[in-house]
Design a protein around this motif. Structure first.
Motif, PDB file in Angstrom:
ATOM      1  N   PHE A 314       0.848  -1.193   0.000  1.00  0.00           N
ATOM      2  CA  PHE A 314       0.000   0.000   0.000  1.00  0.00           C
ATOM      3  C   PHE A 314       0.886   1.247   0.000  1.00  0.00           C
ATOM      4  O   PHE A 314       1.565   1.535   0.991  1.00  0.00           O
ATOM      5  CB  PHE A 314      -0.917   0.016   1.228  1.00  0.00           C
ATOM      6  CG  PHE A 314      -1.795  -1.215   1.342  1.00  0.00           C
ATOM      7  CD1 PHE A 314      -2.200  -1.901   0.191  1.00  0.00           C
ATOM      8  CD2 PHE A 314      -2.212  -1.680   2.577  1.00  0.00           C
ATOM      9  CE1 PHE A 314      -3.012  -3.027   0.295  1.00  0.00           C
ATOM     10  CE2 PHE A 314      -3.024  -2.801   2.687  1.00  0.00           C
ATOM     11  CZ  PHE A 314      -3.421  -3.476   1.545  1.00  0.00           C
ATOM     12  N   LEU A 315       0.871   1.966  -1.112  1.00  0.00           N
ATOM     13  CA  LEU A 315       1.705   3.164  -1.233  1.00  0.00           C
ATOM     14  C   LEU A 315       1.100   4.339  -0.473  1.00  0.00           C
ATOM     15  O   LEU A 315       1.801   5.226  -0.001  1.00  0.00           O
ATOM     16  CB  LEU A 315       1.871   3.544  -2.710  1.00  0.00           C
ATOM     17  CG  LEU A 315       2.437   2.421  -3.611  1.00  0.00           C
ATOM     18  CD1 LEU A 315       2.490   2.883  -5.059  1.00  0.00           C
ATOM     19  CD2 LEU A 315       3.820   1.996  -3.130  1.00  0.00           C
ATOM     20  N   LYS A 316      -0.235   4.342  -0.346  1.00  0.00           N
ATOM     21  CA  LYS A 316      -0.942   5.396   0.400  1.00  0.00           C
ATOM     22  C   LYS A 316      -2.248   4.803   0.883  1.00  0.00           C
ATOM     23  O   LYS A 316      -2.945   4.125   0.140  1.00  0.00           O
ATOM     24  CB  LYS A 316      -1.195   6.607  -0.498  1.00  0.00           C
ATOM     25  CG  LYS A 316      -1.864   7.765   0.228  1.00  0.00           C
ATOM     26  CD  LYS A 316      -2.144   8.930  -0.694  1.00  0.00           C
ATOM     27  CE  LYS A 316      -2.862  10.040   0.060  1.00  0.00           C
ATOM     28  NZ  LYS A 316      -3.268  11.154  -0.804  1.00  0.00           N
ATOM     29  N   LYS A 317      -2.589   5.074   2.157  1.00  0.00           N
ATOM     30  CA  LYS A 317      -3.863   4.553   2.662  1.00  0.00           C
ATOM     31  C   LYS A 317      -4.506   5.551   3.607  1.00  0.00           C
ATOM     32  O   LYS A 317      -3.830   6.425   4.169  1.00  0.00           O
ATOM     33  CB  LYS A 317      -3.668   3.206   3.372  1.00  0.00           C
ATOM     34  CG  LYS A 317      -2.739   3.248   4.582  1.00  0.00           C
ATOM     35  CD  LYS A 317      -2.640   1.868   5.209  1.00  0.00           C
ATOM     36  CE  LYS A 317      -1.742   1.877   6.434  1.00  0.00           C
ATOM     37  NZ  LYS A 317      -0.324   1.626   6.125  1.00  0.00           N
ATOM     38  N   HIS A 318      -5.817   5.442   3.731  1.00  0.00           N
ATOM     39  CA  HIS A 318      -6.581   6.253   4.702  1.00  0.00           C
ATOM     40  C   HIS A 318      -7.109   5.295   5.755  1.00  0.00           C
ATOM     41  O   HIS A 318      -7.486   4.155   5.434  1.00  0.00           O
ATOM     42  CB  HIS A 318      -7.748   6.958   4.005  1.00  0.00           C
ATOM     43  CG  HIS A 318      -7.318   7.813   2.856  1.00  0.00           C
ATOM     44  ND1 HIS A 318      -6.821   9.085   3.019  1.00  0.00           N
ATOM     45  CD2 HIS A 318      -7.304   7.567   1.520  1.00  0.00           C
ATOM     46  CE1 HIS A 318      -6.515   9.591   1.839  1.00  0.00           C
ATOM     47  NE2 HIS A 318      -6.785   8.696   0.918  1.00  0.00           N
ATOM     48  N   ILE A 319      -7.147   5.764   6.975  1.00  0.00           N
ATOM     49  CA  ILE A 319      -7.629   4.918   8.073  1.00  0.00           C
ATOM     50  C   ILE A 319      -8.847   5.591   8.707  1.00  0.00           C
ATOM     51  O   ILE A 319      -8.788   6.764   9.110  1.00  0.00           O
ATOM     52  CB  ILE A 319      -6.525   4.695   9.140  1.00  0.00           C
ATOM     53  CG1 ILE A 319      -5.301   4.034   8.498  1.00  0.00           C
ATOM     54  CG2 ILE A 319      -7.059   3.851  10.296  1.00  0.00           C
ATOM     55  CD1 ILE A 319      -4.083   3.954   9.384  1.00  0.00           C
ATOM     56  N   PHE A 320      -9.952   4.864   8.747  1.00  0.00           N
ATOM     57  CA  PHE A 320     -11.182   5.374   9.380  1.00  0.00           C
ATOM     58  C   PHE A 320     -11.524   4.490  10.562  1.00  0.00           C
ATOM     59  O   PHE A 320     -11.469   3.267  10.482  1.00  0.00           O
ATOM     60  CB  PHE A 320     -12.343   5.388   8.376  1.00  0.00           C
ATOM     61  CG  PHE A 320     -12.059   6.231   7.156  1.00  0.00           C
ATOM     62  CD1 PHE A 320     -12.059   7.620   7.244  1.00  0.00           C
ATOM     63  CD2 PHE A 320     -11.799   5.655   5.925  1.00  0.00           C
ATOM     64  CE1 PHE A 320     -11.783   8.408   6.139  1.00  0.00           C
ATOM     65  CE2 PHE A 320     -11.531   6.424   4.804  1.00  0.00           C
ATOM     66  CZ  PHE A 320     -11.530   7.807   4.920  1.00  0.00           C
ATOM     67  N   GLY A 321     -11.884   5.149  11.688  1.00  0.00           N
ATOM     68  CA  GLY A 321     -12.168   4.414  12.921  1.00  0.00           C
ATOM     69  C   GLY A 321     -13.540   3.770  12.880  1.00  0.00           C
ATOM     70  O   GLY A 321     -14.371   4.084  12.066  1.00  0.00           O
TER      71      GLY A 321
END
Length: 321
Positions: A314-321
């Motif tokens: 994964f070169l870029k990821k977003h994390i949502f709770g």
């Protein structure tokens, strides 16, 4: 944006329907020469907001101002706005010229001026020479160009477009988007656009308002919304996105931000399918019960086959709770 002139301002606007649906506490500033798109699924309230601006719906409370003047008490024909609908609303018994001249005649504009204005606006929408034709002799895309020209002839402060291209086929839709962007750039007019088509919103807008159930989820430029979605809803609504549940969190990764590698990486899976989509290739990888979509260059896909075990980085990821 601080130095730019506010053209349209919605202040704490609420519109309730009898069934309880609607929008509430809507606040938005739209600047001069901006294309702002209201984007969201059917029933999210985007057309409601547009119709309150145009005067086709009364507001329950709050205010809407154009150039610093409240317009909520004015009927549609007295507002400095013009609306283009999904249906072209052209009079079939009148020629293109007569359709375009109708509103100008009501304003008692001299004949010579009407003729000059119509010629100019037909050229603007690439419809020069069509003035003697009737709407039934035109394609859907051509009719919509005439509808846009008719609205622009009234010289509105704000042009309102309510899903104007949704009845057109995909290729004509793309042409019309480009046409509207060109017209807006030439005239410097302020446009509020409503669509449920994310690609349309991304292509056209200076800013996008992503809506969900009568509320604003995120307001930002297409780049901001695509690269930095503030919620899982926005992430799922704009562009392609893979979602992976890990340790009570949701990882969101765009297909173009996944690298297929032979080295140790974030996850491992098995290639299901490889689909060439022109200049890039979609590789679908089975990871447990999930199918992870990856976009890769064609030269990378030449060395891959269905059934191969691959590592995904994964070169870029977003994390949502």
């Amino acid at each position: 944006m601080a130095e730019r002139t506010v053209k349209l301002e919605i202040r704490d606007m609420t519109k309730h329907y009898d069934n309880g649906d609607g929008v509430e506490h809507i606040n938005l500033k739209i600047y001069e020469g901006e294309i702002v798109t209201m984007l969201g699924p059917s029933g999210c309230g985007k057309s409601t907001i547009l119709r309150t601006i145009g005067g086709f719906l009364d507001v329950t409370s709050g205010d809407i101002q154009i150039d610093g003047n409240s317009i909520v008490k004015l009927p549609p024909e007295k507002r400095p706005t013009a609306m283009v609908f999904q249906s072209y609303n052209l009079w079939t018994h009148m020629t293109v010229y007569e359709n375009l001249a109708f509103g100008l005649k009501l304003r008692k504009i001299p004949k010579d001026q009407i003729k000059a204005d119509i010629e100019k606006h037909l050229a603007l929408v690439s419809m020069t020479g069509f003035d003697k034709k009737y709407p039934t002799q035109l394609s859907g895309g051509q009719q919509q160009r005439i509808a846009i020209a008719r609205s622009l002839l009234l010289k509105p402060s704000v042009l309102l477009l309510d899903e104007p291209f949704s009845a057109l086929d995909a290729k004509i839709r793309q042409q019309m988007r480009e046409e509207v962007k060109k017209i807006q750039s030439e005239l410097g007019i302020t446009i509020v656009f409503v669509t449920h088509d994310q690609e349309e919103a991304m292509a056209l807008s200076h800013r996008i308002v992503v809506m969900n159930k009568g509320k604003f989820e995120q307001v930002g430029t297409p780049t901001e919304i695509y690269d930095n979605p503030t919620s899982k809803y926005v992430a799922s609504f704009i562009g392609e996105m893979n979602f992976i549940e890990q340790g009570g969190k949701t990882l969101a990764i765009r297909p173009e931000n996944i690298e297929i590698t032979s080295e140790q990486a974030d996850i491992q899976g098995t290639i299901r399918t490889i689909m060439v989509l022109g200049h890039y290739v979609e590789v679908n990888v089975q990871y447990g019960d999930l199918v992870i979509k990856c976009f890769v260059d064609r030269n990378v896909s030449d060395h891959l086959n269905p059934g191969d075990s691959v590592n995904l980085k994964f070169l870029k990821k977003h994390i949502f709770g």
